[in-house]
Design an enzyme around this catalytic site. Structure first.
Site, PDB file in Angstrom:
ATOM      1  CD  GLU A 125       4.727   1.977  -9.054  1.00  0.00           C
ATOM      2  OE1 GLU A 125       3.691   1.652  -8.455  1.00  0.00           O
ATOM      3  OE2 GLU A 125       5.697   1.221  -9.190  1.00  0.00           O
ATOM      4  CB  ILE A 136      -8.889  -9.787 -13.577  1.00  0.00           C
ATOM      5  CG1 ILE A 136      -7.533 -10.434 -13.903  1.00  0.00           C
ATOM      6  CG2 ILE A 136      -9.571  -9.295 -14.847  1.00  0.00           C
ATOM      7  CD1 ILE A 136      -6.545  -9.492 -14.572  1.00  0.00           C
ATOM      8  CG  ASN A 158       1.593   3.081  -5.726  1.00  0.00           C
ATOM      9  OD1 ASN A 158       2.013   4.072  -6.289  1.00  0.00           O
ATOM     10  ND2 ASN A 158       2.127   1.878  -5.886  1.00  0.00           N
ATOM     11  CG  HIS A 179       2.044  -1.740 -15.422  1.00  0.00           C
ATOM     12  ND1 HIS A 179       1.767  -3.009 -14.962  1.00  0.00           N
ATOM     13  CD2 HIS A 179       3.102  -1.865 -16.265  1.00  0.00           C
ATOM     14  CE1 HIS A 179       2.610  -3.870 -15.525  1.00  0.00           C
ATOM     15  NE2 HIS A 179       3.425  -3.207 -16.312  1.00  0.00           N
ATOM     16  CG  ASP A 200      -9.012  -1.066 -21.953  1.00  0.00           C
ATOM     17  OD1 ASP A 200      -8.636  -0.663 -23.063  1.00  0.00           O
ATOM     18  OD2 ASP A 200      -8.407  -1.982 -21.321  1.00  0.00           O
ATOM     19  CD  GLU A 201     -14.156  -2.998 -22.071  1.00  0.00           C
ATOM     20  OE1 GLU A 201     -15.316  -2.594 -21.862  1.00  0.00           O
ATOM     21  OE2 GLU A 201     -13.208  -2.235 -22.383  1.00  0.00           O
ATOM     22  N   GLY A 202      -9.163  -4.791 -21.288  1.00  0.00           N
ATOM     23  CA  GLY A 202      -7.937  -5.603 -21.360  1.00  0.00           C
ATOM     24  C   GLY A 202      -7.098  -5.501 -20.093  1.00  0.00           C
ATOM     25  CG  ASP A 258      -1.244  -3.945 -17.262  1.00  0.00           C
ATOM     26  OD1 ASP A 258      -0.498  -4.939 -17.169  1.00  0.00           O
ATOM     27  OD2 ASP A 258      -1.849  -3.439 -16.300  1.00  0.00           O
ATOM     28  N   GLY A 293       0.779  -1.230   0.000  1.00  0.00           N
ATOM     29  CA  GLY A 293       0.000   0.000   0.000  1.00  0.00           C
ATOM     30  C   GLY A 293       0.810   1.281   0.000  1.00  0.00           C
TER      31      GLY A 293
HETATM   32  C1  GRF Z   1       4.541  -2.313  -6.743  1.00  0.00           C
HETATM   33  O1  GRF Z   1       5.320  -3.266  -7.457  1.00  0.00           O
HETATM   34  C2  GRF Z   1       4.021  -1.315  -7.695  1.00  0.00           C
HETATM   35  O2  GRF Z   1       4.918  -1.136  -8.764  1.00  0.00           O
HETATM   36  C3  GRF Z   1       2.761  -1.916  -8.211  1.00  0.00           C
HETATM   37  O3  GRF Z   1       2.240  -2.654  -7.120  1.00  0.00           O
HETATM   38  C4  GRF Z   1       3.314  -3.034  -6.250  1.00  0.00           C
HETATM   39  C5  GRF Z   1       3.036  -2.734  -4.820  1.00  0.00           C
HETATM   40  O4  GRF Z   1       2.702  -1.404  -4.689  1.00  0.00           O
HETATM   41  N1  GRF Z   1       1.866  -0.892  -8.672  1.00  0.00           N
HETATM   42  P1  GRF Z   1       2.155  -0.851  -3.255  1.00  0.00           P
HETATM   43  O5  GRF Z   1       3.378  -0.544  -2.415  1.00  0.00           O
HETATM   44  O6  GRF Z   1       1.323  -1.972  -2.639  1.00  0.00           O
HETATM   45  O7  GRF Z   1       1.377   0.371  -3.577  1.00  0.00           O
END
Ligand code: GRF
Length: 197
Positions: free
Chosen positions: A171, A85, A13, A102, A139-141, A143, A11
């Site tokens: 990020e 997903i 991010n 990503h 979207d549906e795919g 990434d 977490g």
């Molecule tokens: C990291 O590898 C980040 O690149 C990807 O999810 C993983 C964990 O991120 N988006 P976080 O520390 O749980 O936000």
């Protein structure tokens, strides 16, 4: 804007969103994890944000998530280190209102099975000189949705771990920046093209 953040792991991010967006540009009204041990749930609790664990194995998982998003009147869903997903029904209901981060410059090193450290192993293996992070609408795919923001890092003598750390830093810059622009109403999507005022 009311934001829900979905997490599966540490977490970091989510933390950058709590620190840079929560109660300034938007409100993180809900955090959901499919992993009981996700430290992201602890980060939410420490910030006084409602956090819910739903077993990813629960047959009603998808419906419970959708019901929670509805009940909390969520405007924007952010996938932050989330490893499930998104069901097609949710993609359709939240068209261009689900953001994912990503750890590569999409369309490189992404798609099915390409997440976490594997992304960086492939970049190092390929011998790229730059990598980076991408925020895109889901979207549906996998990434494949419209790119909102990207930021690159140099790859010079890195191993996958050191590259992962460099990318994680960007990020933590572009995800809150993209969510802030969304909350300010500055993002326009025309087909695959995303314009930020
Ligand atoms: C990291 O590898 C980040 O690149 C990807 O999810 C993983 C964990 O991120 N988006 P976080 O520390 O749980 O936000």
């Amino acid at each position: 804007k009311r934001i829900a953040v979905l997490v599966s792991g540490g977490g970091s991010n989510l933390q950058s969103l709590i620190d840079k967006v929560h109660n300034t540009y938007g409100e993180i009204a809900l955090v959901i994890s499919n992993k009981k041990s996700a430290f992201g749930l602890v980060r939410a609790q420490k910030a006084g944000i409602e956090s819910v664990y739903i077993s990813g194995k629960d047959p009603d998982y998808d419906k419970m998530v959708m019901d929670l998003l509805e009940a909390k009147s969520i405007d924007l869903v952010v996938l932050a280190g989330y490893l499930k997903i998104v069901p097609q029904e949710m993609v359709k209901k939240f068209r261009n209102r689900i953001m994912n981060v990503h750890p590569s410059l999409i369309p490189s090193f992404c798609g099915d099975g390409c997440y976490g450290l594997k992304v960086h192993e492939k970049a190092i293996e390929y011998g790229v000189k730059v990598s980076g992070a991408t925020v895109h609408f889901v979207d549906e795919g996998t990434d494949t949705g419209p790119v909102v923001m990207q930021k690159c890092v140099s790859v010079d003598g890195d191993d996958p771990k050191s590259l992962q750390m460099k990318v994680l830093e960007v990020e933590h810059e572009i995800l809150p920046a993209a969510v802030k622009e969304y909350c300010l109403g500055n993002i326009r999507v025309e087909g695959r093209k995303v314009r930020i005022k």
